[in-house]
Structures are given as C-alpha cells and as structure tokens.
Scaffold this active site. Sequence first.
Site, mmCIF file in Angstrom:
data_model
loop_
_atom_site.group_PDB
_atom_site.id
_atom_site.type_symbol
_atom_site.label_atom_id
_atom_site.label_comp_id
_atom_site.label_asym_id
_atom_site.label_seq_id
_atom_site.Cartn_x
_atom_site.Cartn_y
_atom_site.Cartn_z
ATOM 1 N N THR A 1 107.561 32.895 -31.342
ATOM 2 C CA THR A 1 107.362 31.519 -31.792
ATOM 3 C C THR A 1 107.082 30.649 -30.575
ATOM 4 O O THR A 1 107.739 30.778 -29.543
ATOM 5 C CB THR A 1 108.597 30.975 -32.537
ATOM 6 O OG1 THR A 1 108.786 31.723 -33.731
ATOM 7 C CG2 THR A 1 108.403 29.516 -32.912
ATOM 8 N N PHE B 1 106.982 26.946 -28.919
ATOM 9 C CA PHE B 1 107.485 25.586 -28.985
ATOM 10 C C PHE B 1 106.798 24.746 -27.910
ATOM 11 O O PHE B 1 106.459 25.268 -26.844
ATOM 12 C CB PHE B 1 109.003 25.547 -28.753
ATOM 13 C CG PHE B 1 109.799 26.221 -29.830
ATOM 14 C CD1 PHE B 1 110.244 25.514 -30.940
ATOM 15 C CD2 PHE B 1 110.115 27.573 -29.735
ATOM 16 C CE1 PHE B 1 110.980 26.139 -31.936
ATOM 17 C CE2 PHE B 1 110.849 28.203 -30.728
ATOM 18 C CZ PHE B 1 111.287 27.480 -31.821
#
Length: 213
Positions: free
Chosen positions: A106, A108
Amino acid sequence: LLLEYALEIRGEVVVPVRLCLAALPGQQLDDIERVYSHIQALGQAEAFLRTRPWQLLSTYNTAGAGKAIADRGERGSAAVLSPRAAVLFGLEVLAEEIGDQPRNRTRFVVLVRPGHAAPDLLPLSGAGSRTTLVVAVRNQPGTLLEVLRVFAAHSLNMSKLESRPSRERAWEYVFWIDLDAAADDPAVGGALEELARATTWVRVLGSYRRAAD
C-alpha cells in the site's frame, strides 16, 4: 480530498500489506459467523475467506473493524486487519498471513501545508523523483490523447493514470497522473506549459522522492 484542500504531497511511504483474521480472546475459527473489514481488505483475502461460509460485512477501515468488535465485545465475529491492529485492540489472531498476494503493498503519501517543511524526508534526486498532478480535459474525443502525447514528446514516463469523478458535473472526470521526474526538471516544466493548452486546468499536487519498494 486533495482537490478540496490546499495541501502538498512531499513524500511517500510504501508499506507491506499483512492481513490476519482476529477475534475476541477465547474464540475459535469454528465460532466465527461474521467477518468485518474494509471492502478492499476483504477482496485481498478472498481466497482464504471463501474457505468457510462466513457472512462478510464491509466497514470504513480495517483497524476500525477490529476496534468495533472489541468495543462491543462481539462474539462470533472476527476482523480482517493487520497483526499490529489486532494486538492494539486486544484481539487474538485466529489465522495469520491470509492475504492472496504475499508481496502486496500500500502506498501512502506525506501531506503538508503549502510553505511548510516536511521533516526527515530525503531530497529530490532526478531519477528517484516523482511528480503528481491532476488535470481536467474537455469532454471531447481525443483530449486525453493530447495529454499523453505531451508527456511522450518530452520523454516523460507516466507511472500512473487514474480517472476520478470531477464532482462538478455528472459523468465528467479528472485524471490523476504520476510522472517519474522532479517538478524542476526542464522536461516537466516544458510539458506543463503545453498542458495548459491541452487541458481546461492543471494542478501540481507535489514533487517528492520515490519510496523504495
């Protein structure tokens, strides 16, 4: 939300996705009837979740699913979340590493107010940089192609292109773009000048060092 607020992207962090199934202490897999999590996490653990006839319920985020179970003392329920969140909310892990893709990640972004410094971030460095921008085009055939041609003409690699609703008119979209170059690169500057003619508006959201995978 980046379109609504005056924030700049000054960095990014890539985090490995680790998912587990956790429930209140003393619960066993055979006790579970319901599984809560964010819809994306439920999809990332689809193969594991299909092995039992659980009711799958979506929540706002993965950690919130675990917190809700803990706060309600809800037995017969489990959450798909990170092992760290499971420990934080006093849940016991019933199954580890349940994600379908072991190398799932993921991304960010680090946001700051304009003019404020972002501490402890590495400086930009040519090939290791990324610039994120958003553009809007006329709702006509070939307008997005004009944008792509501008990047190709300046030898800029586009690592991401994503359409999102404009929130102004139904069925009209803006395009979020990642370029593998720093905003102060002459090629990026030249491309931005040309984009002004090929789009209805352009906003640079930030230029920052790419995170290691």
